[in-house]
Design a protein around this motif. Structure first.
Motif, PDB file in Angstrom:
ATOM      1  N   UNK A   1       0.827  -1.209   0.000  1.00 36.05           N
ATOM      2  CA  UNK A   1       0.000   0.000   0.000  1.00 36.05           C
ATOM      3  C   UNK A   1       0.864   1.262   0.000  1.00 36.05           C
ATOM      4  N   UNK A   2       2.031   1.180   0.658  1.00 38.54           N
ATOM      5  CA  UNK A   2       2.938   2.346   0.660  1.00 38.54           C
ATOM      6  C   UNK A   2       3.333   2.718  -0.760  1.00 38.54           C
ATOM      7  N   UNK A   4       1.621   2.198  -3.381  1.00 38.80           N
ATOM      8  CA  UNK A   4       0.460   2.723  -4.124  1.00 38.80           C
ATOM      9  C   UNK A   4       0.259   4.216  -3.857  1.00 38.80           C
ATOM     10  N   UNK A  57     -14.313  -4.011  -7.686  1.00 40.31           N
ATOM     11  CA  UNK A  57     -12.976  -4.375  -7.180  1.00 40.31           C
ATOM     12  C   UNK A  57     -12.186  -5.148  -8.238  1.00 40.31           C
ATOM     13  N   UNK A  65      -3.164  -3.611 -11.142  1.00 37.16           N
ATOM     14  CA  UNK A  65      -2.103  -4.602 -10.893  1.00 37.16           C
ATOM     15  C   UNK A  65      -1.400  -5.057 -12.168  1.00 37.16           C
ATOM     16  N   UNK A  69       1.040  -1.414 -11.145  1.00 39.94           N
ATOM     17  CA  UNK A  69       1.621  -1.820  -9.844  1.00 39.94           C
ATOM     18  C   UNK A  69       3.152  -1.823  -9.946  1.00 39.94           C
ATOM     19  N   UNK A  70       3.825  -1.081  -9.082  1.00 39.36           N
ATOM     20  CA  UNK A  70       5.286  -0.979  -9.192  1.00 39.36           C
ATOM     21  C   UNK A  70       6.014  -2.322  -9.014  1.00 39.36           C
ATOM     22  N   UNK A  71       5.413  -3.259  -8.292  1.00 35.59           N
ATOM     23  CA  UNK A  71       6.093  -4.539  -8.028  1.00 35.59           C
ATOM     24  C   UNK A  71       5.705  -5.621  -9.037  1.00 35.59           C
TER      25      UNK A  71
ATOM     26  N   UNK B  84      -7.677  -7.742  -0.041  1.00 37.34           N
ATOM     27  CA  UNK B  84      -6.805  -6.705   0.528  1.00 37.34           C
ATOM     28  C   UNK B  84      -5.571  -7.333   1.173  1.00 37.34           C
ATOM     29  N   UNK B  87      -3.340  -8.065  -1.744  1.00 37.75           N
ATOM     30  CA  UNK B  87      -2.925  -6.907  -2.540  1.00 37.75           C
ATOM     31  C   UNK B  87      -2.052  -5.950  -1.723  1.00 37.75           C
ATOM     32  N   UNK B  88      -2.369  -5.778  -0.439  1.00 39.19           N
ATOM     33  CA  UNK B  88      -1.691  -4.751   0.347  1.00 39.19           C
ATOM     34  C   UNK B  88      -0.676  -5.329   1.353  1.00 39.19           C
ATOM     35  N   UNK B  91       2.403  -8.763   0.040  1.00 42.20           N
ATOM     36  CA  UNK B  91       3.751  -8.613  -0.513  1.00 42.20           C
ATOM     37  C   UNK B  91       4.786  -8.207   0.542  1.00 42.20           C
ATOM     38  N   UNK B  92       4.417  -7.295   1.426  1.00 42.27           N
ATOM     39  CA  UNK B  92       5.385  -6.824   2.432  1.00 42.27           C
ATOM     40  C   UNK B  92       5.657  -7.910   3.476  1.00 42.27           C
ATOM     41  N   UNK B 416       3.137  -0.761   7.551  1.00 46.61           N
ATOM     42  CA  UNK B 416       2.946   0.416   6.688  1.00 46.61           C
ATOM     43  C   UNK B 416       3.321   1.742   7.334  1.00 46.61           C
ATOM     44  N   UNK B 418       5.921   3.738   9.677  1.00 44.87           N
ATOM     45  CA  UNK B 418       7.224   3.718  10.340  1.00 44.87           C
ATOM     46  C   UNK B 418       7.147   4.197  11.784  1.00 44.87           C
ATOM     47  N   UNK B 487      11.277  -1.447   6.029  1.00 39.77           N
ATOM     48  CA  UNK B 487      10.691  -0.587   4.995  1.00 39.77           C
ATOM     49  C   UNK B 487      11.603  -0.471   3.766  1.00 39.77           C
ATOM     50  N   UNK B 491      11.086  -2.594   0.357  1.00 36.34           N
ATOM     51  CA  UNK B 491      10.765  -1.913  -0.912  1.00 36.34           C
ATOM     52  C   UNK B 491      11.757  -2.308  -1.998  1.00 36.34           C
ATOM     53  N   UNK B 494      11.203  -5.913  -3.181  1.00 37.18           N
ATOM     54  CA  UNK B 494      10.000  -6.089  -4.003  1.00 37.18           C
ATOM     55  C   UNK B 494      10.138  -5.441  -5.380  1.00 37.18           C
ATOM     56  N   UNK B 495      10.924  -4.359  -5.443  1.00 40.60           N
ATOM     57  CA  UNK B 495      11.103  -3.699  -6.738  1.00 40.60           C
ATOM     58  C   UNK B 495      12.104  -4.445  -7.617  1.00 40.60           C
TER      59      UNK B 495
END
Lengths: 72, 500
Positions: A1-2, A4, A57, A65, A69-71, B84, B87-88, B91-92, B416, B418, B487, B491, B494-495
């Protein structure tokens, strides 16, 4: 989410999802679920509302996505 | 015939688990997280059928039968909540646990907040609320078993409990996931097959005819607030919000840590929306809200409503199909409870035994502890469920889900935000759990006055969240190294291309 929140498509995506939740709550609280309406002869209002909600949705997810989506 | 078939079905499941035991590596990571090798398809069966329990087959249609379609908003909220998660949060959570070798979601948060106290608090609170939920599953099978054979429900419950213990003792998370594919296929076949068969055999004009019959004879069945006036707009809105919090169910959250790679998080929501939201959950909805009330009206008690699907199948379809449906319910119950038991075992072994008492324990020791704890948890959970009997659907939404939700602020904030601190996480979680426990216990005239007569999750989660944010703001921020680890490194990972 960060990730996004760091670009415009992500913010739009989150706004659409949030909007759909608010819209669903508004529909529920408006009393529309108390109407006895049968779409296609058997789809009641709570089922119809849910199908529309999931479709929103689904479309938002597919666009974001698979395109932004960056990933990905 | 019925008993023989169920014994054979059980033997097939146990044989799969035994094969899994033979081929599995003997590491804690393999036992607890399937070696982090679960792909999209297996994950889909793993998660969908971890979510879909005997409640989906009995409790959910039972609730719809008695109270009309308003309860379905829990499903719509849950579909969004599970999506959610992937999606949110997924991944982290996956990246940080893979980078650092974390084996449980509680471990992730205890390291994020640098707090052993939080590890104990989260472990105990999750175990406290997951235990009654595990017990519902064998009892759910017992309900179907009794409707089919007339033999006391306790025997069906015992059969399921033994199956569960064997699967988890032998197999671990990987085999639980793989067994869920088999169980899921049986489950969907039974659920969908029974609906199609009953509609074609008993409702010559199909679903439309059934709906028109209800429109004429019992129109309240087709809209809110339902035949008994239960589902007011406020309750439906609350039910929807409770569903949205599904991302915090610990036995579902742990699933994201088993993923093979990050592409899973790109594809998985598609299956949740298409198969889960638009297909799978519509089946029990149609069963409970239209088909069952049209075929067998007049049921008024919760117990009878909970077994209405099985009763109709037993009365109107051939005996062999009734047996198959009970197998489907066994599959549903086992696929859910096995994941819950695995999650509980992981928390006991990794977070309590190794995290607190035996920091130097090797893989073999904590794997053994995970296995021992499963036996204790299943016995405890069944005892709690027998002692505290109430409608299946209400047990899930009124007790377990509000309890699971209490780690949500620490979870979301930890991944999410810090600025989230250990003092905030401890204070918020403790406040939420204590408030929930007191609110459920103290009632006046049957009303939960401490919870302001709202759904238990609402005031408790709100208090938890407010305290988490306020206390975090008032206390020193986490160290630079923690911010980097949870964090910036996540990031970057994942990138990165091909971040497996």
């Amino acid at each position: 989410m960060r990730e996004m929140l760091q670009h415009t498509p992500g913010k739009v995506f989150l706004l659409v999802l949030l909007g759909s939740i608010v819209g669903m709550l508004a529909a529920i609280l408006s009393g529309v679920m108390e109407r006895t309406v049968l779409v296609l002869g058997f789809i009641t209002m709570p089922l119809l509302a849910g199908i529309l909600f999931v479709l929103i949705w689904l479309v938002a997810y597919l666009v974001y996505f698979f395109k932004f989506w960056p990933f990905r | 015939m019925a008993i023989l078939s169920l014994v054979l079905f059980g033997l097939v499941i146990v044989a799969m688990a035994a094969y899994g035991y033979k081929i599995s590596a003997r590491t804690a990571e393999d036992y607890m997280l399937g070696g982090r090798t679960i792909g999209v398809v297996v994950m889909f069966f793993f998660v969908l059928f971890a979510v879909s329990s005997s409640w989906t087959f009995y409790g959910f249609p039972g609730m719809l039968y008695l109270h009309g379609p308003g309860y379905v908003f829990f499903i719509w909220g849950s579909v969004a909540g599970f999506a959610a998660l992937y999606m949110f949060i997924g991944p982290r959570m996956w990246a940080v646990s893979r980078l650092n070798g974390f084996l449980s979601p509680v471990e992730v948060l205890s390291e994020r907040y640098e707090s052993k106290a939080l590890r104990i608090i989260l472990s105990l609170s999750i175990l406290a609320f997951i235990v009654p939920y595990v017990g519902i599953q064998p009892l759910g099978v017992g309900v179907g078993f009794e409707a089919l054979t007339g033999i006391s429900a306790i025997w069906g419950a015992l059969y399921t409990a033994i199956l569960l213990v064997l699967i988890v003792l032998l197999g671990g998370m990987r085999i639980v996931a793989w067994v869920n594919i088999f169980l899921g296929i049986v489950y969907v076949s039974a659920l969908l097959g029974s609906l199609v068969w009953v509609v074609s055999a008993l409702l010559p004009e199909g679903l439309t005819g059934a709906a028109q019959y209800l429109l004429k004879n019992n129109p309240a069945q087709l809209s809110a607030p339902g035949p008994r006036g239960m589902f007011t707009p406020v309750l439906m809105a609350g039910t929807f919000i409770v569903g949205l919090i599904a991302f915090s169910w610990p036995h579902i959250a742990i699933g994201v840590m088993t993923a093979r790679d990050k592409t899973l998080f790109k594809w998985f929501p598609l299956l949740i929306f298409l198969f889960g939201g638009l297909f799978f959950y519509v089946i029990p909805f149609l069963w409970g809200s239209i088909v069952a009330p049209a075929v067998k009206p007049g049921i008024t008690t919760v117990a009878e409503a909970d077994r209405i699907v099985q009763t109709i199948i037993t009365e109107h379809l051939p005996p062999w199909f009734s047996i198959f449906v009970v197998m489907g319910v066994v599959a549903a119950a086992v696929s859910t409870a096995a994941v819950q038991l695995m999650t509980s075992g992981v928390i006991v072994a990794r977070d309590i035994v190794q995290g607190v008492f035996k920091p130097d324990a090797d893989d073999r020791t904590i794997t053994s502890w995970a296995r021992y704890s499963v036996v204790i948890i299943i016995v405890l959970s069944m005892a709690v469920s027998v002692w505290q009997t109430q409608a299946m659907a209400l047990y899930l939404t009124d007790v377990s889900i509000p309890g699971f939700a209490q780690w949500a602020p620490a979870l979301v904030g930890g991944l999410f935000w810090k600025r989230g601190t250990k003092q905030g996480a401890i204070a918020g979680t403790l406040a939420g759990v204590i408030y929930l426990a007191l609110g459920l216990v103290f009632t006046v005239g049957g009303k939960r006055v401490l919870l302001l007569n709202l759904h238990p999750v609402m005031p408790t989660l709100l208090l938890n969240t407010i305290i988490y944010i306020v206390v975090s703001k008032l206390t020193p921020p986490p160290s630079e190294s923690i911010q980097e680890q949870f964090f910036e490194e996540v990031d970057a990972f994942l990138r990165a291309e091909g971040s497996r």
